[in-house]
Design an enzyme around this catalytic site. Structure first.
Site, PDB file in Angstrom:
ATOM      1  CG  HIS A  67      -1.840   1.133   1.346  1.00 35.14           C
ATOM      2  ND1 HIS A  67      -3.163   1.073   0.988  1.00 35.14           N
ATOM      3  CD2 HIS A  67      -1.629   2.410   1.777  1.00 35.14           C
ATOM      4  CE1 HIS A  67      -3.726   2.261   1.185  1.00 35.14           C
ATOM      5  NE2 HIS A  67      -2.817   3.098   1.673  1.00 35.14           N
ATOM      6  CD  GLU A  68       1.400   3.673   3.700  1.00 34.98           C
ATOM      7  OE1 GLU A  68       1.593   4.716   3.040  1.00 34.98           O
ATOM      8  OE2 GLU A  68       0.360   3.492   4.363  1.00 34.98           O
ATOM      9  CG  HIS A  89       0.177   6.205  -0.728  1.00 32.84           C
ATOM     10  ND1 HIS A  89      -0.893   6.828  -1.314  1.00 32.84           N
ATOM     11  CD2 HIS A  89      -0.323   5.564   0.360  1.00 32.84           C
ATOM     12  CE1 HIS A  89      -1.989   6.564  -0.604  1.00 32.84           C
ATOM     13  NE2 HIS A  89      -1.672   5.799   0.412  1.00 32.84           N
ATOM     14  CG  HIS A 125       0.373   8.285  -7.484  1.00 30.18           C
ATOM     15  ND1 HIS A 125      -0.891   8.467  -6.975  1.00 30.18           N
ATOM     16  CD2 HIS A 125       0.375   8.913  -8.686  1.00 30.18           C
ATOM     17  CE1 HIS A 125      -1.604   9.180  -7.842  1.00 30.18           C
ATOM     18  NE2 HIS A 125      -0.865   9.467  -8.875  1.00 30.18           N
TER      19      HIS A 125
HETATM   20 ZN   LIG Z   1      -3.086   5.240   1.858  1.00 29.38          ZN
END
Ligand SMILES: [Zn+2]
Length: 596
Positions: free
Chosen positions: A386-387, A390, A393
């Site tokens: 998940h991290e 980010h 991105h």
């Molecule tokens: Zn998040």
């Protein structure tokens, strides 16, 4: 119990390299000192934008960019150990400087609006080198129709502090004054009930512990029901007042217009979720059967229905699983991602005083950073993916966009992270063949969609209804608010016993003080599921489009960015696709449970 390590005792191989932002604290100090004239320079264009726009824009950009680096370093140093007073001081000073900069440059928006489209367009034509500022300027200018004459704007601005009162009062009550008392945990210890302990206690296997924590927690809120209702009513009326003053039809129209999202997206989300409520009810029935309960109560909603996902997975193996699992994103992505593990992006383990949870922080001009508190669980494994979603991105946005265009809006913010989780999940489903771990994966997927899509949409529907009641002149009281919330829970959670406590849950949701915000969690999750399916299809063109989304940052309006990448949030399809994946996971879990 083993004492926690101090920050100084941490193995440098598992800590992030903030030296890549500033090589030393004294370098930070030097930059801090250098920023004062830089901010003064940005402020010096106040009242002069008509002639000075070409000089003002780069000056503002530079001040903002330098400040974000200063701020990021100080905050992340503080997060390493919140008890470190030296870094507390740095963080406080960076915060104060941020306030100073935003005050000093507050003239910018109003002056751009005063210039108007034509003059701004003329400047952009005469100065092609300023094209990177087009998006920023257009974002300001689209508010033109809702901007009032200067005297009225001044009056509204003066109301600002007062307008924040409902949120402040609510937070003072629920974060400072409200005490929940003590409960007994599963080890038989008496612990003080806090916000942070509530959900872990709801996830406890011991039903009596869950029930006691649930009742104790809600009792504290319900003892203040009239105060909280009055505070929330004030917040709703405040939003309606500002929306009316600016010529919007409603607070929702204003909020979505400012974020460049049509209201139809909001309504379509609710409708799509309604169509898939039977799947939610089926999930609740499965949960009740799995836990062997005579009736499903709300203190059973978070309880684990399959054995806890403690995988005993060392960090190195988790990192390897994540990198292997994300392979469908292509070789270039995996190569870029590998830097995260080798070049000091990640702060892996817990130490005394370290900020809890996990986050990613994109630092333009340096690589992104990720804070973890790695445990050997399934949750922790997905947190890495998940991290890093980010982080990647930010990495691609920063690489492809100017500083101001790199930052992506909230509507897009949770998509890359969730896409990574969804891709990892599918790859683990292929890799793990044993029943227990497959069940844990299904359970994880179902809880994610329940919590992010169903639950946040319930919140969104509550907000829509409450604001509509206010617009119709109906009273917002504890009774009427609770009645709306109860009815929604009866609809969404059919099969569970909707009691007076859960009917009061609206009292404990701080996000309601930021109206029409939460629906973006549900739309973001849906877009992510849609993207993950496109990437997993193996179609290289679809994958490239997704990578294009990562590179676009905030350079286009959010829906446009998504459309170009192949996901149309104005059609019901992404939400439908996401909820179909919920049904598939449900089918799979049902089958796995029968195999017992
Ligand atoms: Zn998040």
């Amino acid at each position: 119990m083993e004492a926690q390590k101090t920050r100084a005792q941490m193995d440098a191989r598992y800590t992030w390299k903030l030296e890549d932002i500033f090589p030393s604290d004294s370098a930070w100090e030097a930059e801090y000192a250098a920023l004062a004239p830089c901010i003064a320079q940005a402020a010096s264009f106040a009242g002069k934008l008509e002639t000075a726009l070409p000089e003002a824009l780069p000056a503002l950009e530079e001040a903002e960019h330098r400040l974000t680096r200063l701020y990021a370093y100080a905050r992340m140093r503080r997060d390493e150990d919140n008890g470190n007073t030296f870094y507390q001081g740095l963080a406080d000073r960076a915060q104060a400087l941020a306030v100073q900069l935003s005050t000093a440059t507050a003239y910018f928006g109003p002056e751009i609006l005063a210039l108007g489209c034509e003059k701004v367009e003329a400047v952009l034509k005469a100065h092609p080198e300023l094209c990177r500022f087009r998006r920023l300027l257009e974002e300001q200018l689209r508010l033109e129709a809702h901007t009032l004459p200067a005297a009225q704007e001044k009056l509204l601005a003066a109301m600002g502090e007062l307008a924040g009162a409902p949120d402040t009062v609510y937070s003072m009550l629920t974060d400072a004054d409200l005490k929940f008392g003590c409960v007994t945990n599963e080890k038989g210890e008496t612990v003080e009930l806090t916000h942070g302990r509530f959900i872990p206690l709801q996830q406890c296997e011991d039903r009596a512990v869950r029930e006691a924590a649930y009742k104790t927690y809600y009792a504290a809120y319900r003892a203040h029901t009239n105060t909280i209702a009055a505070t929330y009513a004030a917040s709703v009326k405040k939003d309606a007042f500002f929306a009316r003053a600016r010529g919007y039809g409603s607070a929702r129209e204003q909020s979505l217009f400012e974020n460049e999202i049509p209201e139809s997206v909001y309504d379509a989300l609710i409708e799509a979720v309604h169509r898939h409520l039977p799947a939610m009810h089926r999930y609740l029935a499965l949960r009740k059967a799995a836990l062997r309960l005579p009736e499903l109560r709300f203190w059973d909603i978070y309880a684990p229905i399959v054995p806890e996902g403690d995988l005993g997975l060392p960090y190195e193996e988790a990192a390897k699983l994540v990198q292997e699992g994300l392979a469908p994103l292509g070789e270039a992505y995996i190569r870029d991602l590998s830097q995260a593990f080798t070049s000091g992006w990640i702060d892996v383990y817990e130490n005394a005083g370290k900020t809890s949870g996990a986050y990613s922080w994109g630092v333009y001009g340096t690589h992104p950073y990720v804070l973890l508190n790695y445990q050997k669980t399934l949750d922790s494994l997905f947190t890495i993916a998940h991290e890093l979603g980010h982080a990647m991105h930010s990495y691609y946005s920063d690489k492809n966009q100017s500083f101001l265009n790199s930052e992506y809006p909230l509507f897009l913010a949770e998509i890359a992270s969730t896409t990574n989780e969804a891709i990892l999940l599918q790859s683990l489903k292929r890799k793990w063949t044993d029943r227990e771990r497959r069940m844990a994966l299904c359970n994880y997927q179902l809880e994610q969609i329940r919590g992010t899509v169903y639950r946040q949409t319930l919140f969104a529907e509550f907000e829509r209804e409450v604001h509509a009641m206010a617009a119709r002149g109906e009273a917002l009281t504890a009774e009427s608010l609770t009645a709306v919330y109860r009815a929604l829970n009866e609809r969404y959670y059919k099969g569970a016993v909707v009691d007076d406590d859960i009917a009061s849950e609206w009292m404990r949701i701080p996000h309601f003080y930021r109206a029409f915000y939460v629906y973006q969690y549900a739309t973001g999750y849906s877009a992510a599921v849609a993207f993950s399916r496109r990437v997993l299809s193996g179609d290289a063109e679809k994958r490239e489009k997704y990578l294009g989304f990562l590179a676009a940052g905030g350079s286009q309006p959010p829906l446009e960015t998504l459309r170009r990448a192949g996901v149309d949030m104005e059609s019901p399809e992404p939400v439908e696709e996401c909820l179909r994946s919920f049904e598939e996971a449900l089918d799979e879990l049902e089958t796995l449970m029968k195999e017992a």
